[in-house]
Design an enzyme around this catalytic site. Structure first.
Site, PDB file in Angstrom:
ATOM      1  N   SER A 146       0.785  -6.029   8.353  1.00  0.00           N
ATOM      2  CA  SER A 146       0.494  -5.429   7.051  1.00  0.00           C
ATOM      3  C   SER A 146       1.794  -4.905   6.468  1.00  0.00           C
ATOM      4  O   SER A 146       2.753  -4.618   7.206  1.00  0.00           O
ATOM      5  CB  SER A 146      -0.504  -4.275   7.214  1.00  0.00           C
ATOM      6  OG  SER A 146      -0.606  -3.499   6.036  1.00  0.00           O
ATOM      7  N   TYR A 159      -3.206   3.133  11.748  1.00  0.00           N
ATOM      8  CA  TYR A 159      -3.080   1.787  11.179  1.00  0.00           C
ATOM      9  C   TYR A 159      -1.601   1.413  11.038  1.00  0.00           C
ATOM     10  O   TYR A 159      -1.175   0.336  11.475  1.00  0.00           O
ATOM     11  CB  TYR A 159      -3.774   1.729   9.820  1.00  0.00           C
ATOM     12  CG  TYR A 159      -3.859   0.341   9.228  1.00  0.00           C
ATOM     13  CD1 TYR A 159      -4.775  -0.582   9.728  1.00  0.00           C
ATOM     14  CD2 TYR A 159      -3.036  -0.040   8.176  1.00  0.00           C
ATOM     15  CE1 TYR A 159      -4.861  -1.859   9.183  1.00  0.00           C
ATOM     16  CE2 TYR A 159      -3.113  -1.311   7.630  1.00  0.00           C
ATOM     17  CZ  TYR A 159      -4.031  -2.215   8.136  1.00  0.00           C
ATOM     18  OH  TYR A 159      -4.103  -3.480   7.595  1.00  0.00           O
TER      19      TYR A 159
END
Length: 264
Positions: A146, A159
């Site tokens: 990401s 995350y």
């Protein structure tokens, strides 16, 4: 762009929806057989298999797996090897959890579950298939990281940590696989037209008492210089390219596809 993918076997985790499902379609279209896995009812999974079997010429299997539990991830790898004893050729580690919460509200269980799915599962699967890729002198490992592996965002400590971990993971796997025709890269999407990003917009709309379209416009204004979500197909096309012989010297790289968000 798809040279070398025809006849290969790909495993795409988290492939019942969103980016993973799109990638599975892209690889199937490029001539791969695909192992699918992810969440879904029996009916949804049956429809998914029919969807692939009716459109493409390869072989398609659904193998259930629970990546939160290490032993179940290991069993999943063995179940895939029972179908393909010589291993797979392309591993796309896409399954992920968001684990969103302020630091003081993030539970230990949420941290551990997110680490298990986002980082431990890719390791276990890579460990299972890496030796067979080395034996074949060909392999592609693509970790769907990401932009949050390269930057940071409030309330996303686990995350961001796991996605940053995938970048280091990809570099080491790239070095260890370099002499064996194995590449490993980390694709770093920004806000993509897929369920995870769309769910954030829906939540913000509910929290602020505004319409979805109003929340989307505000979201894009704050997070995308291009003012739009990244088309899912662009992420798919990048992954298919990295899976091909044309990308044989691209390895160990974090590859952003973020609509210029990190350039600001």
């Amino acid at each position: 762009m798809t040279e070398g993918t025809k006849g290969k076997v790909a495993l795409v985790t988290g492939s019942t929806t969103g980016i993973g499902r799109g990638i599975a379609h892209g690889l199937a279209k490029a001539g791969c057989s695909v192992v699918l896995t992810g969440l879904g009812t029996d009916k949804e999974i049956a429809e998914l298999l029919t969807e692939f079997q009716s459109q493409y010429k390869g072989s398609f299997h659904f193998v259930p797996g629970d990546f939160i539990v290490t032993e179940k991830t290991e069993k999943f790898a063995n179940d895939v090897l029972a179908i393909y004893p010589e291993g797979i050729d392309i591993l796309v580690n896409n399954a992920g959890l968001l684990g969103e919460a302020p630091i003081e509200d993030l539970t230990t269980k949420m941290w551990l579950d997110t680490v298990a799915v986002n980082l431990t599962a890719p390791f276990i699967l890579t460990r299972a298939f890496f030796p067979l890729m080395k034996k074949k002198h060909w392999g592609r490992i693509i970790n769907i990281a990401s932009q949050m592996g390269l930057i940071a965002d409030p309330h996303n400590i686990v995350y961001c940590s796991t996605k940053a971990g995938l970048l280091g993971f990809s570099r080491v796997a790239a070095i260890e696989g370099a002499k064996f025709g194995i590449t490993c890269n980390a694709v770093c999407p920004g806000y993509t037209d897929a369920p995870m990003s769309l769910s954030i917009v829906k939540r913000e709309a509910a929290e602020k008492g505004i319409t979805y379209e109003e929340a989307k416009a505000e979201f894009m204004n704050q997070r995308s210089p291009m003012g739009r979500f990244i088309p899912l197909q662009e992420v798919v096309d990048l992954v298919v390219y990295l899976s091909s012989n044309s990308a044989s010297c691209i390895s160990g790289s974090p590859i952003p596809i973020d609509a210029a968000n990190m350039a600001r």
